[in-house]
Design an enzyme around this catalytic site. Structure first.
Site, PDB file in Angstrom:
ATOM      1  N   SER A 264      57.937  39.577  56.773  1.00  0.00           N
ATOM      2  CA  SER A 264      58.072  38.632  55.671  1.00  0.00           C
ATOM      3  C   SER A 264      56.721  38.412  55.022  1.00  0.00           C
ATOM      4  O   SER A 264      55.713  38.940  55.477  1.00  0.00           O
ATOM      5  CB  SER A 264      58.625  37.301  56.189  1.00  0.00           C
ATOM      6  OG  SER A 264      57.649  36.663  56.989  1.00  0.00           O
ATOM      7  N   LYS A 265      56.729  37.622  53.993  1.00  0.00           N
ATOM      8  CA  LYS A 265      55.500  37.427  53.197  1.00  0.00           C
ATOM      9  C   LYS A 265      54.324  36.991  54.026  1.00  0.00           C
ATOM     10  O   LYS A 265      53.180  37.316  53.720  1.00  0.00           O
ATOM     11  CB  LYS A 265      55.683  36.382  52.079  1.00  0.00           C
ATOM     12  CG  LYS A 265      56.985  36.344  51.370  1.00  0.00           C
ATOM     13  CD  LYS A 265      58.024  35.397  51.968  1.00  0.00           C
ATOM     14  CE  LYS A 265      59.350  36.143  52.183  1.00  0.00           C
ATOM     15  NZ  LYS A 265      60.041  35.831  53.423  1.00  0.00           N
ATOM     16  N   ARG A 266      54.619  36.233  55.062  1.00  0.00           N
ATOM     17  CA  ARG A 266      53.471  35.737  55.813  1.00  0.00           C
ATOM     18  C   ARG A 266      52.753  36.838  56.591  1.00  0.00           C
ATOM     19  O   ARG A 266      51.682  36.634  57.139  1.00  0.00           O
ATOM     20  CB  ARG A 266      53.881  34.587  56.725  1.00  0.00           C
ATOM     21  CG  ARG A 266      54.655  34.980  57.915  1.00  0.00           C
ATOM     22  CD  ARG A 266      55.413  33.795  58.514  1.00  0.00           C
ATOM     23  NE  ARG A 266      56.544  34.281  59.254  1.00  0.00           N
ATOM     24  CZ  ARG A 266      56.426  34.890  60.432  1.00  0.00           C
ATOM     25  NH1 ARG A 266      55.251  35.053  60.976  1.00  0.00           N
ATOM     26  NH2 ARG A 266      57.496  35.333  61.051  1.00  0.00           N
ATOM     27  N   GLY A 268      51.749  39.335  54.977  1.00  0.00           N
ATOM     28  CA  GLY A 268      51.003  40.018  53.936  1.00  0.00           C
ATOM     29  C   GLY A 268      51.966  40.695  52.987  1.00  0.00           C
ATOM     30  O   GLY A 268      53.093  40.235  52.820  1.00  0.00           O
TER      31      GLY A 268
END
Length: 510
Positions: A264-266, A268
């Site tokens: 996921s976005k976290r 990167g």
RNA sequence: GGCGCUAUCGUCUAGGGGUUAGGACGUCAGAUUCUCAAUCUGAAAACCCGGGUUCGAUUCCCGGUAGCGCUACCA
């Protein structure tokens, strides 16, 4: 008689078989976000399977969630697919334009008794669910509306009560299927709940959309993420209720972040577009993604798209989830960059430099400058991890304004005599003739000898002066490629800089 | 919680009833050298646990554990 079957012939036979079998697959992204690497891999595997089998790839946009779907995201997804080189044969087909079809199917399912209207409000369901959870009871739709009599049903409908449509799961028995990747999978019907087909606002849910479309589009193989394994039995039940042929299913293991959580976005960058911006080559990303869950025969890991098409096999896909390893992607990207021809590399670098405000092409640029630019790009080619490096660490090769990297200063400019040495070297470089590899090296080594210092000291100090970096190609290559004027100017500038800041502080040169 | 799926070096994986368990990325060391990268050489590094089947299980079966997925009028 010896049968002669050339590989070309086998190729042909396979394609003919694909056409005769009418192999049809689809990639069906939802425009609620950019194309992420997981989706890209699903698209790639569908594409490889279609190309391998000589089948057809259909692109479908699953935009039934009106709140979350955005048209501009569809555009972005299409662009990413094109950038990756994953073309499709039919579509894009938009689910939002097929609402009538879904209504018809929901209706037909109702008239055959496989579905029924449900008047429970989302709020009611929500509270029942919460209550069950609080009491630690497993929750499943309780079938309130399933048991409604015809009379009650008609009355509520007549009252204009909003209704969703639910699929009726058989009371007993089980459904199983042979997944091409995971093998035999089965679930008991008692573990399934009467899921919603049509929302009360008239929009279909995912289940109705996929099945209706896959039937209408005559999809023969459903290749999608493993997060859909649990949905498959429900969908098979729908195919049966609709008396439609059931496609072959193949589920793909999920892509995880370094912490083994779903990517996921976290973690990167997750979108294909982000990697594009970071200077990753589409071929590298495709190759990397292909190897995330599939291994081509042999031990070769850098494989051409042709080899992938030739060798791709759903049965060889791994069953376990895979961690997205940025380091390996970076390695693969540098590998691809290194093998780019000048004709392929030059425009990419120009684009990158222009994007960073370092345009190389001014109207007065002569043939000589053009050639010099090419030489620089090629000199740096083997050291680039991404195309972005050209505007980053390699900046000094394209622009006179660059900073002296603090680490480099500390490492190679600590000797007090550096300033005067660089000054002296500037003079020798100004006088060097011919200004080529051998000539400049001889000039430098002669100076070092005269001054009684090691050539390495002068070389390393000069590298910092010329590039601002501790890390760069061989000094004399750099010197030749930069040209006499620039070299002399930069050496002098560095000497001046050192004199003005005797404590070797790291303020920018320009 | 229920249901489903999965389990080989840190990571991606090959393999498979008897193997020195293979490769790649990364890591470390050496060579090279003008820094770094590249290159070459070498090294460390894995079959989740417990039962069973078997002459022999990392491989087959069962259980456990862990991870992931699904469990929405999201997809």
């Amino acid at each position: 008689m010896i049968p002669i079957v050339s590989s070309r012939n086998r190729e042909l036979h396979r394609v003919i078989a694909g056409i005769m079998n009418n192999i049809r697959v689809r990639f069906a992204p939802s425009p609620t976000g950019y194309l992420h690497v997981g989706g890209a891999r699903t698209a790639l595997y569908n594409w490889l399977f279609a190309r391998h089998m000589g089948g057809v790839l259909i692109l479908r946009i699953e935009d039934t969630d009106v709140d979350r779907s955005k048209p501009e995201l569809t555009t972005a997804i299409l662009e990413s697919l094109e950038w990756l080189g994953l073309n499709w044969d039919e579509g894009p087909i938009y689910q939002s334009q097929r609402l009538d079809r879904y209504h018809a199917m929901a209706l037909s399912l109702q008239s055959s008794g496989h579905a029924y209207p449900c008047f429970c409000t989302p709020e009611e369901l929500q509270s029942k669910r919460a209550k069950a959870e609080a009491e630690r009871r497993p929750w499943k739709y309780d079938g309130t509306c399933r048991a409604l009599s015809h009379a009650d049903r008609d009355r509520l409908l007549a009252e204009g009560r909003p209704a969703a449509v639910r699929f009726r799961i058989p009371d007993s028995g089980k459904t199983s299927f042979e997944d091409q990747v995971f093998g035999h999978i089965e679930v008991e019907h008692r573990d399934l709940e009467d899921f919603v087909l049509l929302r009360s606002d008239g929009h279909p849910t995912y289940h109705l959309g996929v099945v209706a479309d896959d039937i209408d589009l005559r999809v023969t193989h459903v290749v999608r993420g493993a997060d859909h394994i649990s949905n498959t039995p429900k969908q098979i039940l729908m195919y049966q209720a609709l008396e439609a042929p059931i496609p072959v299913f193949a589920h793909l293991p999920l892509i995880l972040g370094p912490d083994k959580q779903r990517l996921s976005k976290r973690h990167g960058a997750t979108s294909v577009g982000a990697y594009r911006e970071q200077g990753v080559l589409p071929q590298a990303l495709v190759n990397f993604l292909a190897l995330l869950g599939w291994t081509p025969p042999g031990q070769k890991e850098i494989v051409t798209i042709e080899e992938m098409i030739r060798d791709f096999d759903l049965g060889a896909v791994s069953k376990s989830n895979a961690v997205f390893d940025l380091e390996k992607l970076a390695w693969m990207n540098s590998e691809y960059i290194r093998h780019l021809s000048p004709e392929q590399l030059l425009p990419l670098v120009e684009r990158e430099l222009a994007g960073a405000g370092l345009p190389v092409r001014d109207p007065g640029m002569g043939v000589q400058e053009e050639e010099r630019f090419k030489q620089i790009v090629l000199l740096l080619q083997s050291r680039a991890r991404t195309i972005q490096d050209y505007a980053g660490p390699f900046r000094a090769f394209f622009n006179d304004e660059f900073a002296y990297e603090p680490g480099a200063v500390k490492k190679f400019w600590k000797d007090g005599s550096i300033a005067s040495l660089l000054e002296a070297l500037a003079e020798r470089m100004a006088a060097a003739n011919p200004f080529d590899l051998a000539g400049t090296e001889a000039a430098l080594r002669t100076l070092a000898e005269e001054k009684g210092v090691k050539a390495g000291l002068l070389i390393n100090a000069s590298r910092v002066a010329l590039t601002g970096q501790a890390v760069a190609p061989s000094l004399f290559e750099v010197i030749v490629v930069l040209g006499q004027d620039r070299v002399v100017a930069r050496l002098r500038r560095a000497a001046d800089h050192l004199r003005s800041v005797p404590d070797n502080s790291t303020s920018p040169a320009a």
